[in-house]
Design an enzyme around this catalytic site. Structure first.
Site, PDB file in Angstrom:
ATOM      1  N   CYS A   2      30.355 -58.062  32.079  1.00  0.00           N
ATOM      2  CA  CYS A   2      30.024 -59.463  32.320  1.00  0.00           C
ATOM      3  C   CYS A   2      31.227 -60.320  31.945  1.00  0.00           C
ATOM      4  O   CYS A   2      31.969 -60.005  31.032  1.00  0.00           O
ATOM      5  CB  CYS A   2      28.829 -59.955  31.531  1.00  0.00           C
ATOM      6  SG  CYS A   2      27.328 -59.036  31.780  1.00  0.00           S
ATOM      7  N   ARG A  27      34.862 -57.516  35.594  1.00  0.00           N
ATOM      8  CA  ARG A  27      34.037 -57.237  34.415  1.00  0.00           C
ATOM      9  C   ARG A  27      32.560 -57.041  34.787  1.00  0.00           C
ATOM     10  O   ARG A  27      31.764 -56.609  33.956  1.00  0.00           O
ATOM     11  CB  ARG A  27      34.143 -58.394  33.423  1.00  0.00           C
ATOM     12  CG  ARG A  27      35.546 -58.644  32.935  1.00  0.00           C
ATOM     13  CD  ARG A  27      35.536 -59.760  31.936  1.00  0.00           C
ATOM     14  NE  ARG A  27      34.799 -59.392  30.755  1.00  0.00           N
ATOM     15  CZ  ARG A  27      35.318 -58.855  29.670  1.00  0.00           C
ATOM     16  NH1 ARG A  27      36.614 -58.641  29.604  1.00  0.00           N
ATOM     17  NH2 ARG A  27      34.577 -58.543  28.640  1.00  0.00           N
ATOM     18  N   TRP A  75      26.935 -58.028  34.893  1.00  0.00           N
ATOM     19  CA  TRP A  75      26.751 -56.576  35.051  1.00  0.00           C
ATOM     20  C   TRP A  75      25.422 -56.302  34.371  1.00  0.00           C
ATOM     21  O   TRP A  75      25.317 -56.390  33.149  1.00  0.00           O
ATOM     22  CB  TRP A  75      27.900 -55.827  34.379  1.00  0.00           C
ATOM     23  CG  TRP A  75      27.869 -54.345  34.592  1.00  0.00           C
ATOM     24  CD1 TRP A  75      28.433 -53.652  35.621  1.00  0.00           C
ATOM     25  CD2 TRP A  75      27.260 -53.365  33.736  1.00  0.00           C
ATOM     26  NE1 TRP A  75      28.199 -52.306  35.470  1.00  0.00           N
ATOM     27  CE2 TRP A  75      27.487 -52.094  34.323  1.00  0.00           C
ATOM     28  CE3 TRP A  75      26.550 -53.430  32.541  1.00  0.00           C
ATOM     29  CZ2 TRP A  75      27.031 -50.913  33.753  1.00  0.00           C
ATOM     30  CZ3 TRP A  75      26.090 -52.247  31.974  1.00  0.00           C
ATOM     31  CH2 TRP A  75      26.333 -51.004  32.579  1.00  0.00           C
ATOM     32  N   ASN A 101      27.220 -62.376  27.087  1.00  0.00           N
ATOM     33  CA  ASN A 101      27.608 -60.967  27.270  1.00  0.00           C
ATOM     34  C   ASN A 101      27.096 -60.200  26.081  1.00  0.00           C
ATOM     35  O   ASN A 101      27.119 -60.718  24.973  1.00  0.00           O
ATOM     36  CB  ASN A 101      29.127 -60.794  27.239  1.00  0.00           C
ATOM     37  CG  ASN A 101      29.805 -61.377  28.433  1.00  0.00           C
ATOM     38  OD1 ASN A 101      29.153 -61.807  29.357  1.00  0.00           O
ATOM     39  ND2 ASN A 101      31.116 -61.404  28.393  1.00  0.00           N
ATOM     40  N   GLY A 102      26.748 -58.943  26.292  1.00  0.00           N
ATOM     41  CA  GLY A 102      26.301 -58.121  25.169  1.00  0.00           C
ATOM     42  C   GLY A 102      24.829 -57.804  25.304  1.00  0.00           C
ATOM     43  O   GLY A 102      24.213 -58.043  26.345  1.00  0.00           O
ATOM     44  N   GLU A 489      41.104 -36.265  35.273  1.00  0.00           N
ATOM     45  CA  GLU A 489      41.376 -37.652  35.671  1.00  0.00           C
ATOM     46  C   GLU A 489      41.332 -37.804  37.199  1.00  0.00           C
ATOM     47  O   GLU A 489      40.792 -38.785  37.722  1.00  0.00           O
ATOM     48  CB  GLU A 489      42.748 -38.079  35.108  1.00  0.00           C
ATOM     49  CG  GLU A 489      43.241 -39.454  35.522  1.00  0.00           C
ATOM     50  CD  GLU A 489      42.405 -40.616  35.004  1.00  0.00           C
ATOM     51  OE1 GLU A 489      41.481 -40.396  34.196  1.00  0.00           O
ATOM     52  OE2 GLU A 489      42.665 -41.755  35.425  1.00  0.00           O
ATOM     53  N   LYS A 493      38.818 -40.310  39.208  1.00  0.00           N
ATOM     54  CA  LYS A 493      39.251 -41.345  40.155  1.00  0.00           C
ATOM     55  C   LYS A 493      38.445 -41.252  41.445  1.00  0.00           C
ATOM     56  O   LYS A 493      37.956 -42.254  41.951  1.00  0.00           O
ATOM     57  CB  LYS A 493      40.746 -41.216  40.490  1.00  0.00           C
ATOM     58  CG  LYS A 493      41.730 -41.546  39.394  1.00  0.00           C
ATOM     59  CD  LYS A 493      41.823 -43.003  39.039  1.00  0.00           C
ATOM     60  CE  LYS A 493      40.853 -43.404  37.995  1.00  0.00           C
ATOM     61  NZ  LYS A 493      41.190 -43.396  36.625  1.00  0.00           N
ATOM     62  N   GLU A 496      34.697 -42.232  40.882  1.00  0.00           N
ATOM     63  CA  GLU A 496      34.326 -43.623  40.599  1.00  0.00           C
ATOM     64  C   GLU A 496      34.600 -44.578  41.746  1.00  0.00           C
ATOM     65  O   GLU A 496      33.882 -45.553  41.900  1.00  0.00           O
ATOM     66  CB  GLU A 496      34.924 -44.125  39.273  1.00  0.00           C
ATOM     67  CG  GLU A 496      36.410 -44.214  39.197  1.00  0.00           C
ATOM     68  CD  GLU A 496      36.899 -44.683  37.818  1.00  0.00           C
ATOM     69  OE1 GLU A 496      36.125 -45.225  37.024  1.00  0.00           O
ATOM     70  OE2 GLU A 496      38.089 -44.516  37.557  1.00  0.00           O
ATOM     71  N   HIS A 512      34.073 -18.726  36.227  1.00  0.00           N
ATOM     72  CA  HIS A 512      32.911 -18.632  35.328  1.00  0.00           C
ATOM     73  C   HIS A 512      31.757 -19.536  35.772  1.00  0.00           C
ATOM     74  O   HIS A 512      30.880 -19.822  34.971  1.00  0.00           O
ATOM     75  CB  HIS A 512      33.335 -18.973  33.893  1.00  0.00           C
ATOM     76  CG  HIS A 512      34.350 -18.024  33.345  1.00  0.00           C
ATOM     77  ND1 HIS A 512      34.037 -16.735  32.967  1.00  0.00           N
ATOM     78  CD2 HIS A 512      35.694 -18.158  33.175  1.00  0.00           C
ATOM     79  CE1 HIS A 512      35.144 -16.125  32.558  1.00  0.00           C
ATOM     80  NE2 HIS A 512      36.167 -16.964  32.672  1.00  0.00           N
ATOM     81  N   LYS A 611      34.979 -53.120  34.416  1.00  0.00           N
ATOM     82  CA  LYS A 611      36.267 -52.747  33.839  1.00  0.00           C
ATOM     83  C   LYS A 611      36.179 -52.527  32.341  1.00  0.00           C
ATOM     84  O   LYS A 611      36.720 -51.569  31.808  1.00  0.00           O
ATOM     85  CB  LYS A 611      37.281 -53.849  34.167  1.00  0.00           C
ATOM     86  CG  LYS A 611      38.685 -53.599  33.644  1.00  0.00           C
ATOM     87  CD  LYS A 611      39.336 -52.460  34.376  1.00  0.00           C
ATOM     88  CE  LYS A 611      40.739 -52.175  33.912  1.00  0.00           C
ATOM     89  NZ  LYS A 611      41.179 -50.837  34.353  1.00  0.00           N
TER      90      LYS A 611
HETATM   91  O1  M6R Z   1      39.477 -50.075  28.206  1.00  0.00           O
HETATM   92  P1  M6R Z   1      39.295 -48.641  27.885  1.00  0.00           P
HETATM   93  O2  M6R Z   1      40.558 -47.840  28.051  1.00  0.00           O
HETATM   94  O3  M6R Z   1      38.710 -48.408  26.521  1.00  0.00           O
HETATM   95  O4  M6R Z   1      38.248 -48.101  28.930  1.00  0.00           O
HETATM   96  C1  M6R Z   1      37.737 -46.802  28.850  1.00  0.00           C
HETATM   97  C2  M6R Z   1      36.966 -46.423  30.096  1.00  0.00           C
HETATM   98  O5  M6R Z   1      35.877 -47.274  30.275  1.00  0.00           O
HETATM   99  C3  M6R Z   1      37.852 -46.463  31.344  1.00  0.00           C
HETATM  100  O6  M6R Z   1      38.968 -45.630  31.223  1.00  0.00           O
HETATM  101  C4  M6R Z   1      37.036 -46.048  32.584  1.00  0.00           C
HETATM  102  O7  M6R Z   1      36.680 -44.696  32.507  1.00  0.00           O
HETATM  103  C5  M6R Z   1      37.808 -46.342  33.862  1.00  0.00           C
HETATM  104  N1  M6R Z   1      36.903 -46.777  34.868  1.00  0.00           N
HETATM  105  C6  M6R Z   1      38.576 -45.178  34.361  1.00  0.00           C
HETATM  106  O8  M6R Z   1      39.189 -45.409  35.575  1.00  0.00           O
END
Ligand code: M6R
Length: 616
Positions: A2, A27, A75, A101-102, A489, A493, A496, A512, A611
């Site tokens: 948010c 956000r 969000w 927020n929160g 990673e 990517k 997501e 396995h 984010k």
């Molecule tokens: O701001 P941060 O590095 O703590 O965020 C951690 C994760 O939320 C962040 O890396 C998330 O997995 C991303 N969407 C990855 O692309």
């Protein structure tokens, strides 16, 4: 999670708030709203489901003369994505308007308490409970004058369990804006006769570079151009105005269609910034002024524990390989969300390192607090200056990668990889890593930005390759040793931003279990840059192809891969083994980006994600 933007000053608030919300949209982006107050204390409320653009189209912001207002991009946590659940939320008797927020954890109890006192609710949100709770506390206060407002807010917030970053308007005080935080970031931009409250600097930087970071359990009262900050205990806080080091254009897309694309292409620059001032030729090592306070402790370390989430966790996993190899210090890597509720033994001489791009991830902050509670020193690696993690750790390293706006982390991830490799060499040189090995690393480090530029030139080749795989619904990402975190990673990517079922595995682990997934419908993206291990990888490739699985192979030029051994072969430049993962991930970033585009996905705002994850 948010985004909040609030404004008080001389300018028309609505366009400025909408612009800020658009910059904070990464956000949260399921609904948005804005509340304005005129000089007579009347509220004007606009809310809509969907993006900020939909909100902006729903009314004529430029025609509203109010110079005070609050806005929010949501969000969803409590309650579905509906107009009635969007913020701002109005209190039952119409006295307060709130963006938040929160998560208010005791919202059920508070709601019940208020219902029994004939408060009614129009939404499913904890925010509506909070605004009514504030109104209730306000109505209990006796006294007149502006002081009643922070007094009531303090009382209300003391009765709340959970996290909040909030901006609040009260009908009885038309020229006044309130803000408060506990666990959800909030900063106040200080302009000429104006203040801008926002969840992060992206909404402020186009107006002023001067900011005040609110700390937990602090509240701010702004009226006219005056600002007073106090604690929940009503102690006055002497504020410190800090300068944001982001340029306004850094939060814009420029010629790129998406932030993610821009940020992939900014990786050479981000690495250049990560190196700046950290290379020590004389000692054949790296140095970090920010961790000097722990210099003594670093020499006598017995164990390192890393805590992080998402991509930052993958970067930490890479650090485990490198630090154990170069510095011979045992390393553990914990999901921050697990660490906080576990009870791991933390013997003396254990240092905890938290890594977070945003510096605001709630799980990582909670792990930090737990490590401190257990008596450990905590070091932070973060990209955002003045963020909660930067402020709450004992010492740390800034990434200086510039703002990362795309929800999928790219340049922040590679900059973390680079800094963690540098940390491994630093710790190694404090112990028994050879002088020549240190020098070889520094040489490779200097050449790295150039090699990243070379790797970025693979985009066209990978975008063509992506066309052949974009229709697949599942995929494996496989790598060995330092390329295993890269496999994780790469899978993240694709998952997501392109919504493809993608899983990362150590390549030899495939037999396995994951091998059961292999068919013509499940291609494998394989990373191999160690020539000595290629015969093993070649066998794995054959196992996959024998089961009609297609293979996209990423190697360095020294890997003796014959034509026809795989469906696709992408070659990245060779560098020092500790830095090779940085080059290896770039093809996977491009692959995810182009597959997502071909599948019609919104690359910068993938569904359900935000984010900065500031809820548990
Ligand atoms: O701001 P941060 O590095 O703590 O965020 C951690 C994760 O939320 C962040 O890396 C998330 O997995 C991303 N969407 C990855 O692309």
């Amino acid at each position: 999670m948010c985004g909040i933007v609030a404004y008080i000053g001389q300018r028309r608030a609505a366009p400025l708030i909408l612009d800020g919300l658009q910059r904070l949209e990464y956000r949260g982006y399921d609904s948005a709203g804005i509340g304005l107050m005129d000089s007579a204390g009347s509220f004007e409320l606009h809310r809509s489901v969907g993006r900020v653009a939909a909100l902006a189209e729903s009314f004529e912001a430029g025609k509203i003369s109010a110079t005070l207002g609050i806005g929010h991009t949501r969000w969803a946590t409590h309650g579905g994505v509906t107009v009635s659940n969007a913020h701002p939320q109005l209190s039952c008797h119409g006295q307060f308007l709130l963006v938040h927020n929160g998560v208010i954890e005791n919202f059920r109890e508070l709601r019940q308490f208020l219902v029994e006192r004939e408060y009614s609710f129009a939404s499913d949100t904890d925010t509506e409970v909070l605004v009514n709770w504030i109104e209730f506390c306000y109505r209990q206060e006796s006294g007149v004058g502006i002081g009643i407002l922070p007094q009531a807010l303090r009382k209300a917030l003391k009765g709340v369990q959970g996290t909040y970053g909030l901006a609040l308007l009260c009908r009885d005080f038309p020229g006044t804006l309130l803000a408060a935080r506990n666990g959800s970031p909030l900063l106040i931009g200080v302009g000429k006769e104006e203040h801008i409250v926002a969840s992060d600097a992206a909404a402020i930087v186009t107006h002023t570079s001067q900011v005040i970071y609110l700390r937990d359990r602090e509240l701010a009262l702004m009226s006219g151009d005056e600002l007073q900050v106090s604690t929940l205990q009503a102690e006055k806080v002497l504020t410190q105005v800090c300068a944001i080091d982001w340029a306004a254009e850094e939060v814009q897309k420029g010629p790129h269609e998406h932030y993610m694309h821009k940020e992939i292409h900014e990786q050479a620059q981000a690495i250049t910034e990560a190196l700046r001032g950290h290379v020590d030729e004389r000692l054949a090592s790296t140095r970090f002024g920010g961790i000097e306070p722990l210099a003594q402790e670093l020499r006598g370390l017995h164990r390192l524990i890393f805590c992080a989430c998402g991509s930052a966790w993958h970067a930490c996993l890479e650090a485990e390989y490198l630090i154990e190899h170069y510095a011979r210090i045992p390393v553990e890597v914990e999901y921050a969300s697990e660490f906080r509720y576990r009870h791991p033994p933390l013997a003396r001489h254990t240092l905890v390192i938290v890594v977070s791009q945003s510096g605001e991830t709630l799980d990582t902050l909670a792990a930090l607090a737990e490590a401190k509670r257990r008596g450990c020193s905590v070091m932070g690696i973060t990209n955002v200056i003045g963020s909660s993690i930067a402020r709450e750790t004992d010492c740390g390293i800034y990434q200086h990668a510039g703002p990362e706006m795309g929800v999928a982390s790219t340049k922040a991830f590679t900059s973390q990889l680079c800094l963690l490799a540098m940390l491994a060499i630093h710790l190694g040189r404090l112990r028994d890593l050879d002088y020549d090995e240190g020098l070889a690393f520094l040489r490779a480090l200097r050449e790295l930005p150039q090699k990243i530029e070379e790797t970025l030139r693979l985009e066209q080749e990978i975008s063509e390759l992506a066309q052949r795989y974009a229709a697949h619904e599942q995929m494996l990402f496989l790598g060995r040793q330092t390329l295993f975190p890269i496999a994780l990673e790469g899978a993240l990517k694709l998952k997501e931003i392109a919504y493809v079922q993608a899983q990362g595995y150590p390549i030899a682990e495939m037999k396995h279990g994951p091998i059961a997934l292999i068919s013509e419908k499940c291609p494998s993206f394989i990373f191999e840059t160690q020539a000595s291990l290629f015969p093993k990888t070649r066998s794995n490739i054959q196992e996959i192809r024998a089961r009609r699985g297609k293979v996209i192979l990423v190697t360095t030029p020294d890997i003796p891969c014959d034509a026809g051994e795989c469906e696709e072969h992408v070659v990245v430049p060779k560098t020092h083994p500790a830095l090779q993962p940085i080059l290896a991930i770039i093809p996977a970033q491009f692959f995810a980006y182009h597959v997502a585009l071909l599948r019609g996905c919104d690359v910068d705002r993938p569904r359900n994600l935000a984010k900065s994850v500031t809820v548990e």
